[in-house]
Structure formats: C-alpha cells, structure tokens
Motif scaffolding. Sequence first.
Motif, short mmCIF file in Angstrom:
data_model
loop_
_atom_site.label_atom_id
_atom_site.label_comp_id
_atom_site.label_asym_id
_atom_site.label_seq_id
_atom_site.Cartn_x
_atom_site.Cartn_y
_atom_site.Cartn_z
N MET A 74 0.83 -1.21 0.00
CA MET A 74 0.00 0.00 0.00
C MET A 74 0.87 1.26 0.00
N GLU A 75 1.91 1.24 0.80
CA GLU A 75 2.81 2.39 0.87
C GLU A 75 3.44 2.67 -0.50
N PHE A 76 3.96 1.62 -1.11
CA PHE A 76 4.61 1.78 -2.41
C PHE A 76 3.62 2.22 -3.49
N GLY A 158 5.52 5.52 5.01
CA GLY A 158 5.97 4.69 3.90
C GLY A 158 5.83 5.40 2.56
N ALA A 159 4.69 6.05 2.35
CA ALA A 159 4.51 6.81 1.11
C ALA A 159 5.54 7.92 1.00
N SER A 160 5.89 8.54 2.14
CA SER A 160 6.89 9.61 2.15
C SER A 160 8.27 9.08 1.78
N VAL A 161 8.64 7.93 2.32
CA VAL A 161 9.96 7.35 2.02
C VAL A 161 10.07 7.00 0.54
N PHE A 162 9.06 6.34 0.00
CA PHE A 162 9.11 5.97 -1.41
C PHE A 162 9.04 7.21 -2.31
N PHE A 163 8.29 8.21 -1.88
CA PHE A 163 8.27 9.48 -2.62
C PHE A 163 9.67 10.08 -2.64
N GLY A 164 10.35 10.05 -1.50
CA GLY A 164 11.71 10.57 -1.44
C GLY A 164 12.65 9.82 -2.36
N LEU A 165 12.49 8.50 -2.45
CA LEU A 165 13.32 7.70 -3.35
C LEU A 165 13.06 8.05 -4.82
#
Length: 265
Positions: A74-76, A158-165
Amino acid sequence: MNKLLSSIKLYKHYISIVIRSTMQYKTSFFLTMLGQFMVSFNVFLGIFFMFRRFSSVEGFSYSEVLLCFAIILMEFSLAEMFARGFDCFSGIVRSGEFDRILVRPQSEIVQVLGSKFELTRIGRIFQAVVMFVYGIVKSDISWNFPKILTVFFMLVGGASVFFGLFLIYAALCFFTLDGLEFMNVFTDGAREFGKYPVGIYGEKILLFATFIIPYALIQYYPLLYLLGRRTSAFYIILPLLACLFLVPAMLFWKFGVRHYASSGS
C-alpha cells in the motif's frame, strides 16, 4: 500561504485532467488495473505456497507476513500513484520539457507531480487491502486506537519514504539524462523484499534499513508493536520519523535543479 493554496489548486486541476482523460478509455483502464492486481497476486501466491511448506519465517506466521506485505505494498502503490511523474522524469529532461517547466511561475515539483498520475495503481492497492483484511481476520492482534493510528502513520511514513526515493531518482537525471536502473533496487526491490519483515535479513540489513533508508521505521518496528512484541508507545511514531527522509531527498533535488543544463532538445 497563497502560493501553497495556488499549488494545491493547480495539482488538483492536473489530477482532474488525468482522471477525465483516463476515463475516456474505460476498458483500457480496467484491464490495466486488473493487470496491476494480478502482478501483486503472483507475489501473494509465492508467499502462500512457501507457507504451505513452512509454518513460520523467523517466528512470523503466515497472517503476520501478509500484514507486513500488505502495508508495504500500500505504501509503495500510494507513492507510485502520485509520484509517477518523478519515476518517468528522464523523458522530461531528455525532451527539454523541463526547460518549459522552469520558466513557469508554479513550483517545478508540483508540475512534475501533475505530469503523470497513475490511477491504475488502485489495482495494487485493492490487492493490498484484501491481504490486509485477511491478515487481520487470521491474526491474534487486539486492535485499539493506538494500533489503528500506527497503521495510518505507517502508510504516511511509507509513502513519504518511497516518494523521497522517486525524488532522488529524478534528481539523478539532471546529471545523467537517463534514469539509473540501480535505483529500482531501492524502490521495486524494497517492495519485493518488504513482503517479509526486514529483521529476518540480518543485523547489517536492519541497520541499513534503520539509519540509511528507513524501511524498518515504516515496516519492521511498527509491525512488532502491532503484533504485541513491543509495547513502547515510541514505536507508534517511528513511521513519522521516517518522513524526515524527505529532507535530504528534497535538498538533493534542489541541488540538481541548480546544476541543471538543458539537454538541447
């Protein structure tokens, strides 16, 4: 404040345009969404057949692993849905489109975000929701407000981390023009190895996933709290600390923008 409200209004307008254009081809949309569902379903089958042979993985049961994978998926998927423009950013740089973005009065981040919105990722999100509900039903978790809040924070972090990547991946295009495939190790790869709790991969991986790219803060540690293996309330807010990953990602993006030279297209 006026600039922020203007950016939000513009982004909502971008999304409405994308949704309207997507709905012009409803059959294509639903088939693509089904395809996204089936891709994630294949991963689910891999977990299912493995647990037909083994009763647990490093002390984690089938339902607990499903909870873990459902949350990371879901995060990804949320990040990919909204940040797809950064994932395809190399094409914007090569075509010279970023030159036009820079001369417009609105934020370049908002414009890149609005350039591509993957509504079909709803298929993956639906798959994640199904696995999450099944995991809840089959697990022995005693749900209360702090645990529900933990899940919400996990999704945000999680959404923030993947957005940062995705943002880092896009910023690299300022120096290479083409996207670097090794970044997929940290995005798609994280989605794949994130189907199991990060702690099972060993201490070195856990340290990397805690202090370098904070996957463990959005997956492993709060999962331990959900399962009752940790009781400290500190585990509830750990996913929010992962949002700090956006700071270096944003700084690197700004650094790339300052050093951008037109592709000449």
